[in-house]
Design a protein around this motif. Structure first.
Motif, mmCIF file in Angstrom:
data_model
loop_
_atom_site.group_PDB
_atom_site.id
_atom_site.type_symbol
_atom_site.label_atom_id
_atom_site.label_comp_id
_atom_site.label_asym_id
_atom_site.label_seq_id
_atom_site.Cartn_x
_atom_site.Cartn_y
_atom_site.Cartn_z
ATOM 1 N N LEU A 231 142.796 6.166 26.860
ATOM 2 C CA LEU A 231 142.037 6.930 25.868
ATOM 3 C C LEU A 231 141.236 6.023 24.932
ATOM 4 C CD1 LEU A 231 144.248 9.959 24.727
ATOM 5 C CD2 LEU A 231 142.224 9.969 26.185
ATOM 6 N N GLY A 232 140.582 5.030 25.502
ATOM 7 C CA GLY A 232 139.720 4.146 24.728
ATOM 8 C C GLY A 232 140.425 3.054 23.962
ATOM 9 N N THR A 233 141.746 2.973 24.071
ATOM 10 C CA THR A 233 142.529 1.980 23.325
ATOM 11 C C THR A 233 143.164 0.974 24.273
ATOM 12 O OG1 THR A 233 143.039 3.601 21.594
ATOM 13 C CG2 THR A 233 144.443 1.659 21.713
ATOM 14 N N MET A 234 143.103 -0.302 23.922
ATOM 15 C CA MET A 234 143.741 -1.335 24.728
ATOM 16 C C MET A 234 145.241 -1.287 24.499
ATOM 17 S SD MET A 234 142.672 -3.765 26.883
ATOM 18 C CE MET A 234 141.168 -4.621 26.407
ATOM 19 N N MET A 235 145.999 -1.003 25.557
ATOM 20 C CA MET A 235 147.450 -0.891 25.450
ATOM 21 C C MET A 235 148.164 -2.210 25.749
ATOM 22 S SD MET A 235 148.237 2.098 24.492
ATOM 23 C CE MET A 235 147.489 3.689 24.242
ATOM 24 N N GLU A 236 147.621 -2.973 26.684
ATOM 25 C CA GLU A 236 148.245 -4.247 27.048
ATOM 26 C C GLU A 236 147.181 -5.164 27.630
ATOM 27 O OE1 GLU A 236 152.188 -5.966 29.457
ATOM 28 O OE2 GLU A 236 151.733 -3.821 29.435
ATOM 29 N N MET A 237 147.347 -6.450 27.398
ATOM 30 C CA MET A 237 146.411 -7.433 27.939
ATOM 31 C C MET A 237 147.147 -8.741 28.156
ATOM 32 S SD MET A 237 142.706 -8.667 26.423
ATOM 33 C CE MET A 237 143.427 -9.324 24.897
ATOM 34 N N GLY A 238 146.898 -9.368 29.290
ATOM 35 C CA GLY A 238 147.538 -10.637 29.578
ATOM 36 C C GLY A 238 147.030 -11.221 30.869
ATOM 37 N N PRO A 250 154.888 0.997 28.682
ATOM 38 C CA PRO A 250 155.273 2.035 29.650
ATOM 39 C C PRO A 250 154.108 2.526 30.503
ATOM 40 C CG PRO A 250 156.251 2.487 27.510
ATOM 41 C CD PRO A 250 155.319 1.334 27.310
ATOM 42 N N TYR A 251 152.914 2.526 29.941
ATOM 43 C CA TYR A 251 151.739 2.975 30.705
ATOM 44 C C TYR A 251 151.405 1.977 31.811
ATOM 45 C CZ TYR A 251 146.965 4.520 31.692
ATOM 46 O OH TYR A 251 145.822 4.954 32.309
ATOM 47 N N ASP A 276 149.480 16.071 30.857
ATOM 48 C CA ASP A 276 148.119 15.691 31.221
ATOM 49 C C ASP A 276 147.542 14.751 30.167
ATOM 50 O OD1 ASP A 276 148.142 17.379 33.480
ATOM 51 O OD2 ASP A 276 147.660 19.109 32.207
ATOM 52 N N VAL A 277 146.437 14.101 30.531
ATOM 53 C CA VAL A 277 145.751 13.239 29.578
ATOM 54 C C VAL A 277 145.233 14.106 28.431
ATOM 55 C CG1 VAL A 277 143.845 11.632 29.247
ATOM 56 C CG2 VAL A 277 145.082 11.651 31.411
ATOM 57 N N PRO A 278 145.515 13.752 27.179
ATOM 58 C CA PRO A 278 145.067 14.561 26.038
ATOM 59 C C PRO A 278 143.546 14.638 25.938
ATOM 60 C CG PRO A 278 146.763 12.993 25.378
ATOM 61 C CD PRO A 278 146.345 12.619 26.759
ATOM 62 N N CYS A 287 150.790 6.717 18.341
ATOM 63 C CA CYS A 287 150.422 6.128 19.635
ATOM 64 C C CYS A 287 149.817 7.209 20.522
ATOM 65 C CB CYS A 287 151.655 5.528 20.296
ATOM 66 S SG CYS A 287 151.326 4.872 21.955
ATOM 67 N N LYS A 288 148.634 6.958 21.040
ATOM 68 C CA LYS A 288 147.957 7.960 21.860
ATOM 69 C C LYS A 288 148.728 8.305 23.132
ATOM 70 C CE LYS A 288 143.260 6.785 20.352
ATOM 71 N NZ LYS A 288 141.918 6.311 20.772
ATOM 72 N N PHE A 289 149.610 7.409 23.552
ATOM 73 C CA PHE A 289 150.333 7.604 24.812
ATOM 74 C C PHE A 289 151.664 8.328 24.611
ATOM 75 C CE2 PHE A 289 153.053 5.814 28.293
ATOM 76 C CZ PHE A 289 152.406 6.437 29.352
#
Length: 322
Positions: A231-238, A250-251, A276-278, A287-289
């Protein structure tokens, strides 16, 4: 890695919908929400997530095909969205785009040679005397027989058309390419060929990529660092190893669990997501998730998690990750 030559800082893109008979009030849709990352010289950075997560919007914003609401995109010290039209035109050859649909992105009335040679002539990178030679050289580089130079797009298969799209970007001798799901419309065997072509071009031309995909198995073969969007937000990066061997969000775990294993004797533990995706025009609080998260707590619905570094180079936005 050398110093990053492309930096994205707190990028935000907001769309406003118009009022209609069914929707009395205009809505504010945050397509990209405060996303930040860097890309180094010669690096392939992957961006993954479900449809509608904002991946393509970010890709187009980097090349100023979209205006942005706030934040910055800096290429070699230049803020791309603050350049004049004349300055941006001079920069265009160095920043190229490979589109998802290899057929609709090509002009059906132009022969392949004309489609590939036109941008060279337009930017003064070739003359009428040598443009055909340059076109044939890039066709060979991208695995296209040169005798196809006078054919029209409808005479090619999907994989060949995507090679034409890649050749159109590479012929400008760019330093950075945004590849927006370039293999999603292709057969699996053709996907492998196109991924191999991207890897070969990266080595030969020392180009950097932003590789957008919803398929984590594809991104794994090409990218050294990966960002996960929701939803436009970075949840994890590596790094690739961090994300695939030690996923934290979890996503991310759910996306990896959906990747099929090419071994009928092995079974993967599926992490099914509920709901479903909001609606992006009315995203959840906190948290959007959290509305789909299997381990969400009350705090997840109340407070937005910070995007923090939990180990060198590994970032995550989750209250439950220590």
């Amino acid at each position: 890695m050398s110093e990053p030559f492309l930096e994205v800082n707190s990028l935000e893109k907001v769309y406003s919908t118009k009022a209609s008979f069914f929707n009395r009030k205009p809505e504010r849709v945050v397509a990209v929400d405060q996303v930040s990352f860097t890309i180094n010289h010669g690096e392939a950075f992957g961006l993954v997530g479900e449809s509608g997560s904002g991946k393509s919007t970010i890709g187009k914003s980097l090349l100023r095909l979209h205006d942005i609401t706030s934040g910055s995109v800096t290429y070699k010290g230049q803020n791309v969205h603050e350049l004049s039209k004349k300055e941006m035109r001079r920069l265009r050859p160095k920043l190229q785009f490979v589109f998802q649909d290899p057929f609709s992105s090509l002009n059906p009335r132009l022969r392949v040679g004309e489609a590939l040679g036109e941008p060279l002539l337009d930017h003064g990178l070739a003359t009428k005397a040598n443009v055909r030679k340059k076109v044939m050289d890039v066709m060979e580089l991208c695995g296209l027989p040169t005798y196809h130079i006078d054919k029209f797009p409808h005479e090619f298969s999907g994989g060949q058309r995507q090679r034409i799209g890649i050749a159109r970007a590479v012929i400008m001798n760019p330093e950075f390419i945004v590849a927006d799901e370039p293999v999603s419309a292709l057969d699996v065997s053709i996907q492998a060929q196109i991924i191999n072509l991207f890897q070969e071009l990266q080595v030969q031309k020392n180009m950097a990529y932003l590789f957008i995909s919803h398929d984590l198995s594809v991104v794994e073969h090409l990218c050294t660092r990966i960002g996960v969007l929701y939803l436009g937000t970075m949840m994890e990066m590596g790094s690739r190893d961090q994300l695939y061997q030690n996923p934290l969000h979890p996503y991310t775990k759910a996306l990896l669990a959906a990747v099929p294993i090419p071994d009928p004797k092995r079974k993967r533990q599926r992490a099914l997501l509920k709901g479903d995706v909001p609606n992006p025009a009315n995203p959840p609080t906190g948290c959007k998730f959290h509305t789909r998260c299997p381990i969400a707590t009350a705090a997840c619905a109340e407070k937005v998690p910070s995007f923090r570094e939990v180990e060198p180079g590994h970032f995550v936005a989750c209250h439950l990750v220590s």
